[in-house]
Motif scaffolding. Structure first.
Motif, PDB file in Angstrom:
ATOM      1  N   SER A 190      -5.135   1.365  -2.301  1.00  0.00           N
ATOM      2  CA  SER A 190      -4.595   2.366  -1.379  1.00  0.00           C
ATOM      3  C   SER A 190      -3.320   3.003  -1.924  1.00  0.00           C
ATOM      4  CB  SER A 190      -4.311   1.729  -0.014  1.00  0.00           C
ATOM      5  OG  SER A 190      -5.517   1.338   0.622  1.00  0.00           O
ATOM      6  N   HIS A 222      -7.555  -3.732   5.764  1.00  0.00           N
ATOM      7  CA  HIS A 222      -8.461  -4.613   5.033  1.00  0.00           C
ATOM      8  C   HIS A 222      -9.878  -4.533   5.592  1.00  0.00           C
ATOM      9  CE1 HIS A 222      -4.931  -7.462   3.727  1.00  0.00           C
ATOM     10  NE2 HIS A 222      -4.674  -6.188   3.541  1.00  0.00           N
ATOM     11  N   SER A 280     -11.329  -2.370   1.242  1.00  0.00           N
ATOM     12  CA  SER A 280     -10.453  -1.455   1.979  1.00  0.00           C
ATOM     13  C   SER A 280     -11.247  -0.547   2.906  1.00  0.00           C
ATOM     14  CB  SER A 280      -9.657  -0.590   0.994  1.00  0.00           C
ATOM     15  OG  SER A 280      -8.880   0.372   1.690  1.00  0.00           O
ATOM     16  N   CYS A 302      -6.726  -4.445  -1.726  1.00  0.00           N
ATOM     17  CA  CYS A 302      -6.703  -3.329  -0.773  1.00  0.00           C
ATOM     18  C   CYS A 302      -5.417  -2.529  -0.927  1.00  0.00           C
ATOM     19  CB  CYS A 302      -6.836  -3.854   0.658  1.00  0.00           C
ATOM     20  SG  CYS A 302      -6.523  -2.631   1.952  1.00  0.00           S
ATOM     21  N   ASP A 325      -2.900   0.444   4.902  1.00  0.00           N
ATOM     22  CA  ASP A 325      -3.174  -0.984   4.746  1.00  0.00           C
ATOM     23  C   ASP A 325      -4.210  -1.405   5.789  1.00  0.00           C
ATOM     24  OD1 ASP A 325      -3.175  -3.704   4.433  1.00  0.00           O
ATOM     25  OD2 ASP A 325      -1.083  -4.015   5.022  1.00  0.00           O
ATOM     26  N   SER A 339       0.815  -1.221   0.000  1.00  0.00           N
ATOM     27  CA  SER A 339       0.000   0.000   0.000  1.00  0.00           C
ATOM     28  C   SER A 339       0.844   1.264   0.000  1.00  0.00           C
ATOM     29  CB  SER A 339      -0.934   0.009   1.212  1.00  0.00           C
ATOM     30  OG  SER A 339      -0.195   0.049   2.418  1.00  0.00           O
TER      31      SER A 339
END
Length: 276
Positions: free
Chosen positions: A181, A225, A214, A177, A223, A144
């Motif tokens: 991001s 989830h 996300s 995710c 990060d 991310s």
């Protein structure tokens, strides 16, 4: 379709495979050792025989082994880097016995030394560990971009691959995710993201997908989830990913904040929405 979730192997691989079947999965991901430590359980060869039989009887796809979070191949600290090398080599040796052809790891953090330094450290470790005789694909996970992480974009992953002697053993695992991001718009421009991946890395190197929603907004470099359909990516975009002709035959692994029953419900939704 090859779909699974992250499962514990504390009670053995055969138990994890039975749990996978209970939730409608035909693969699963597992940590190779304590994810917040470094110890690995001794392999139970009888249990490995059982899981091989269960996988064959139930037409399982490839399992995905995940390296511990404590492993930082980009570190400038000698003891941290040496631990990463030890764990990496030991994991690959053990995976030659376990019926598992995919090994995923976080590239690590340069902790202030700079991206180029971190890439050099990661590639050095891979060059010291890999023999070229491995039967396992080693997968760099796309990150991310929080803090000093390496792997926040496709260019950084490519730079690592280019420095590895046995680069034919190196693939990539995309986390939905993470890349959302990191600023890759898989909601509104999935084709564009895949074209960019193909141009920079090559879609032939994409071997697995972590399927997550996300909690954080697009481009946040965070990060966090979320369960499928409950985050900023949304269920429609997730379904577009699993049905995309360039992705649909890959193994998908849920890393959503769920217990077994939650994974079961998500897999039911995915199978229901899958085309073909």
């Amino acid at each position: 379709m090859i779909i699974g979730s992250h499962l514990s192997i504390a009670k053995g691989f055969s138990n994890a495979s039975k749990e996978a079947i209970q939730i409608g999965a035909n693969t699963f991901q597992f940590f190779t050792r304590n994810p917040r430590g470094g110890k690995a359980k001794a392999l139970d060869l009888d249990d490995i025989k059982k899981v091989k039989s269960i996988m064959k009887e139930n037409d399982f796809g490839p399992l995905l082994a995940h390296a511990p979070y404590t492993m930082n191949p980009a570190s400038y600290k000698g003891n941290v880097w040496e631990f990463a090398k030890m764990a990496f080599r030991d994991d690959l040796d053990r995976l030659e016995t376990i019926p598992c052809s995919l090994y995923n790891f976080h590239p690590g953090s340069h902790t202030g030394k700079g991206v180029e330094y971190g890439i050099d450290r990661i590639s050095q470790l891979l060059n010291e560990v890999l023999t070229g005789e491995e039967s396992t694909w080693i997968l760099l996970e796309a990150m991310s971009g929080k803090g000093t992480e390496i792997g926040r974009n496709f260019e950084e992953l490519r730079a690592i691959i280019d420095k590895v002697e046995h680069s034919d053993k190196i693939g990539v695992c995309i986390d939905t995710c993470h890349i959302y991001s990191a600023g890759y718009d898989i909601v509104n421009d999935l084709d564009g993201v895949l074209n960019k991946f193909d141009e920079i890395i090559g879609l032939d190197r994409l071997k697995a997908i972590h399927l997550n929603d996300s909690k954080m907004p697009f481009g946040s470099n965070k990060d966090r989830h979320e369960k499928l359909g409950e985050g900023t990516i949304g269920l429609e975009a997730i379904i577009n990913i699993i049905n995309h002709p360039r992705l649909k035959d890959l193994p998908f692994f849920l890393e959503t904040p769920n217990e077994l029953e939650g994974y079961k419900k998500e897999i039911e939704i995915i199978i229901e929405k899958r085309e073909g």
